[in-house]
Scaffold this motif. Structure first.
Motif, PDB file in Angstrom:
ATOM      1  N   HIS A  43       0.799  -1.183  -0.078  1.00  0.00           N
ATOM      2  CA  HIS A  43       0.089   0.148  -0.106  1.00  0.00           C
ATOM      3  C   HIS A  43       0.952   1.304  -0.074  1.00  0.00           C
ATOM      4  O   HIS A  43       1.905   1.390   0.772  1.00  0.00           O
ATOM      5  CB  HIS A  43      -0.819   0.016   1.209  1.00  0.00           C
ATOM      6  CG  HIS A  43      -1.899   1.327   1.349  1.00  0.00           C
ATOM      7  ND1 HIS A  43      -1.641   2.303   2.159  1.00  0.00           N
ATOM      8  CD2 HIS A  43      -2.897   1.377   0.518  1.00  0.00           C
ATOM      9  CE1 HIS A  43      -2.607   3.146   1.882  1.00  0.00           C
ATOM     10  NE2 HIS A  43      -3.602   2.496   0.866  1.00  0.00           N
ATOM     11  N   ARG A  45       0.851   5.392  -0.433  1.00  0.00           N
ATOM     12  CA  ARG A  45       0.050   6.817  -0.336  1.00  0.00           C
ATOM     13  C   ARG A  45       0.817   8.052  -0.257  1.00  0.00           C
ATOM     14  O   ARG A  45       1.828   8.272   0.282  1.00  0.00           O
ATOM     15  CB  ARG A  45      -0.801   6.885   1.018  1.00  0.00           C
ATOM     16  CG  ARG A  45      -1.946   7.904   1.097  1.00  0.00           C
ATOM     17  CD  ARG A  45      -2.737   7.827   2.233  1.00  0.00           C
ATOM     18  NE  ARG A  45      -3.878   8.887   2.282  1.00  0.00           N
ATOM     19  CZ  ARG A  45      -3.861  10.253   2.650  1.00  0.00           C
ATOM     20  NH1 ARG A  45      -2.459  10.488   3.139  1.00  0.00           N
ATOM     21  NH2 ARG A  45      -4.708  10.989   2.558  1.00  0.00           N
ATOM     22  N   GLU A  55      -3.651   6.924  -3.576  1.00  0.00           N
ATOM     23  CA  GLU A  55      -3.325   5.789  -2.669  1.00  0.00           C
ATOM     24  C   GLU A  55      -3.301   4.753  -3.715  1.00  0.00           C
ATOM     25  O   GLU A  55      -4.286   4.458  -4.629  1.00  0.00           O
ATOM     26  CB  GLU A  55      -4.454   5.687  -1.825  1.00  0.00           C
ATOM     27  CG  GLU A  55      -4.471   6.436  -0.659  1.00  0.00           C
ATOM     28  CD  GLU A  55      -5.595   6.379   0.416  1.00  0.00           C
ATOM     29  OE1 GLU A  55      -5.399   4.797   1.008  1.00  0.00           O
ATOM     30  OE2 GLU A  55      -6.354   6.981   1.095  1.00  0.00           O
ATOM     31  N   THR A  57      -2.622   0.412  -4.283  1.00  0.00           N
ATOM     32  CA  THR A  57      -2.601  -1.032  -3.724  1.00  0.00           C
ATOM     33  C   THR A  57      -2.019  -1.917  -4.560  1.00  0.00           C
ATOM     34  O   THR A  57      -2.431  -1.827  -6.095  1.00  0.00           O
ATOM     35  CB  THR A  57      -3.483  -1.416  -2.940  1.00  0.00           C
ATOM     36  OG1 THR A  57      -3.496  -2.828  -2.350  1.00  0.00           O
ATOM     37  CG2 THR A  57      -4.984  -1.519  -3.961  1.00  0.00           C
ATOM     38  N   THR A  63     -10.194  -0.736   0.321  1.00  0.00           N
ATOM     39  CA  THR A  63     -10.612  -0.329   1.416  1.00  0.00           C
ATOM     40  C   THR A  63     -12.136   0.316   1.668  1.00  0.00           C
ATOM     41  O   THR A  63     -12.619   0.310   2.598  1.00  0.00           O
ATOM     42  CB  THR A  63      -9.706   0.828   1.852  1.00  0.00           C
ATOM     43  OG1 THR A  63     -10.057   2.098   0.808  1.00  0.00           O
ATOM     44  CG2 THR A  63      -8.400   0.519   1.864  1.00  0.00           C
TER      45      THR A  63
END
Length: 460
Positions: A43, A45, A55, A57, A63
């Motif tokens: 992850h 950000r 962000e 991933t 999320t």
């Protein structure tokens, strides 16, 4: 990927394109660092200011957090395996080098340069430089150098003429309108902090000094003595406009600084001879209701008939209602106050040019900026910077007129609003066409200085 824009609200497509470009320039190196790591985090950000965040991933877990946009990129197992082998040496596909004919990239570049030029132009007109002559303000603030980068990039209307070509060849009023029009085209909705009306005004006011820079304009500054003399002198009704000879095609008259703060006082008067007309522009305080801002006004004097007297020409032009206030480009039509101001301004400027035409005119070159020493051996960095800042506040000009007038003449000379006396008195200086040659059939411009009328009646 989750992207959050927050309060970022572009007002038009141009600002949206510029915003995306700026964000990508900041985002890309951070992504390269993340993806080229030996063990990249699942992850990642990054935050830009208070509003914009991204962000990322590397797995399929989400999320579920709300955002302005959610983009999911899925690759086949083969793509994953190929990328795993090369990611250390090629973490992202390198973009193609920018092309000169890429319309998006060109639009971004032009918009960024224009915003910089307008910002520096506003700085030049701010109170920070209010005590400096206008040409110095625009040089110190960096406005002239910022605009110069746009001269060959902007094309005016449907023609193939660049902005730089228009500024060199068109009359002042036309060049000012072209510059303001281009500003409106590139920034149709203004910016988040300034309206397009205000931005067009900034562009209009800067145009005059761009023209002075491009055309190697010369600055003339009357001495204090000549400044008083010009206010007292008058032009006889028989002086034709053809007797007016400009020392160069583009020049600027900088009146004495004490007159800048006076109601309708001019800080600068720019004159340019273009296409059979004399273009005039003046920086003035107090023409608007607020009276706390400098207003740029322009006027064109046709020179097609050299035999027409100056008084006739001024009556025709001002009665015709062709005076415009271009700050920013608001026509004032037949405003009596503006016409009266122009009559005073042109009277002063034309008397200066007539004075330069007479044989005994005093002209002293002052190369304060060019000849200033710039080698400060032995001084520290801070002192050198202070000296250079002081030099940047100078400018080259010609000082016109005597340094001193005879004290008695200076104190006794009547002003314009004082009636002449019948007894012995000083007669106001004036310009006239002097007869000369065989049988006095020829005429030449002459300046008659202040003289004593009926000196025989003076009591000694």
């Amino acid at each position: 990927m989750w992207a959050t824009a927050g309060r970022f609200r572009p007002i038009d497509d141009a600002e949206r394109l510029q915003g995306c470009h700026d964000i990508w320039k900041l985002l890309r190196p951070e992504m390269v660092t993340w993806l080229s790591a030996r063990s990249p985090q699942a992850h990642f950000r990054i935050q830009f200011g208070q509003d914009i965040s991204f962000e990322f991933t590397l797995d399929a877990k989400a999320t579920g957090r709300s955002a302005s946009m959610n983009i999911a990129v899925r690759f086949t197992p083969e793509d994953d395996a190929a990328y795993a082998k090369r990611r250390m040496r090629q973490p992202l596909f390198e973009p193609l080098p920018p092309s000169s004919d890429d319309p998006h990239q060109t639009a971004i570049t032009v918009r960024a340069l224009l915003l910089t030029a307008l910002e520096k132009s506003r700085l030049a007109a701010s109170l920070r430089y209010s005590r400096l002559p206008a040409p110095v303000r625009y040089r110190i603030s960096g406005a002239l150098s910022a605009w110069s980068e746009l001269h060959d990039m902007l094309v005016v209307g449907s023609t193939t003429q660049t902005l730089g070509t228009v500024l060199r060849t068109e009359p002042l009023t036309q060049a000012i309108r072209f510059t303001a029009s281009l500003t409106r085209q590139i920034l149709p909705n203004g910016t988040s902090g300034e309206s397009i009306h205000a931005l067009a005004g900034d562009a209009a006011q800067s145009t005059v000094w761009q023209i002075m820079e491009l055309c190697d304009g010369v600055f003339y500054e009357p001495s204090s003595a000549l400044h008083r003399l010009l206010h007292s002198a008058y032009i006889a009704d028989d002086v034709p406009i053809g007797s007016l000879v400009l020392p160069c095609d583009t020049l600027c008259i900088v009146p004495e600084a004490s007159s800048w703060e006076r109601q309708d006082g001019n800080e600068a008067i720019v004159l340019a001879k273009r296409r059979g007309a004399l273009s005039c522009a003046c920086w003035t305080r107090g023409l608007d209701e607020a009276g706390d801002q400098v207003t740029l006004s322009t006027l064109e004097l046709p020179l097609a008939d050299p035999g027409k007297t100056i008084s006739q020409l001024l009556d025709e032009v001002l009665t015709g209602g062709r005076a415009d206030t271009d700050g920013p480009l608001t026509s004032v039509g037949r405003s009596d106050a503006v016409h009266q101001h122009w009559r005073i301004t042109l009277d002063y400027a034309l008397k200066m040019l007539l004075y330069l035409s007479v044989r005994d005119a005093h002209v002293i070159p002052n190369r304060a900026y060019s000849d200033a020493p710039r080698n400060f051996a032995g001084l520290g960095k801070r002192k050198r910077a202070e000296r250079m800042a002081e030099i940047e506040q100078l400018y080259d000009r010609y000082v016109i007129g005597p340094a001193l007038l005879d004290e008695e003449v200076a104190t006794s000379m009547p002003s314009e609003d004082i009636s002449r006396e019948v007894r012995s008195h000083w007669r106001r200086p004036y310009f006239k066409m002097q007869p000369y040659g065989p049988n006095a059939t020829l005429r030449k411009l002459a300046f008659i200085g202040p003289t004593i009328v009926r000196a025989d009646r003076l009591s000694l």
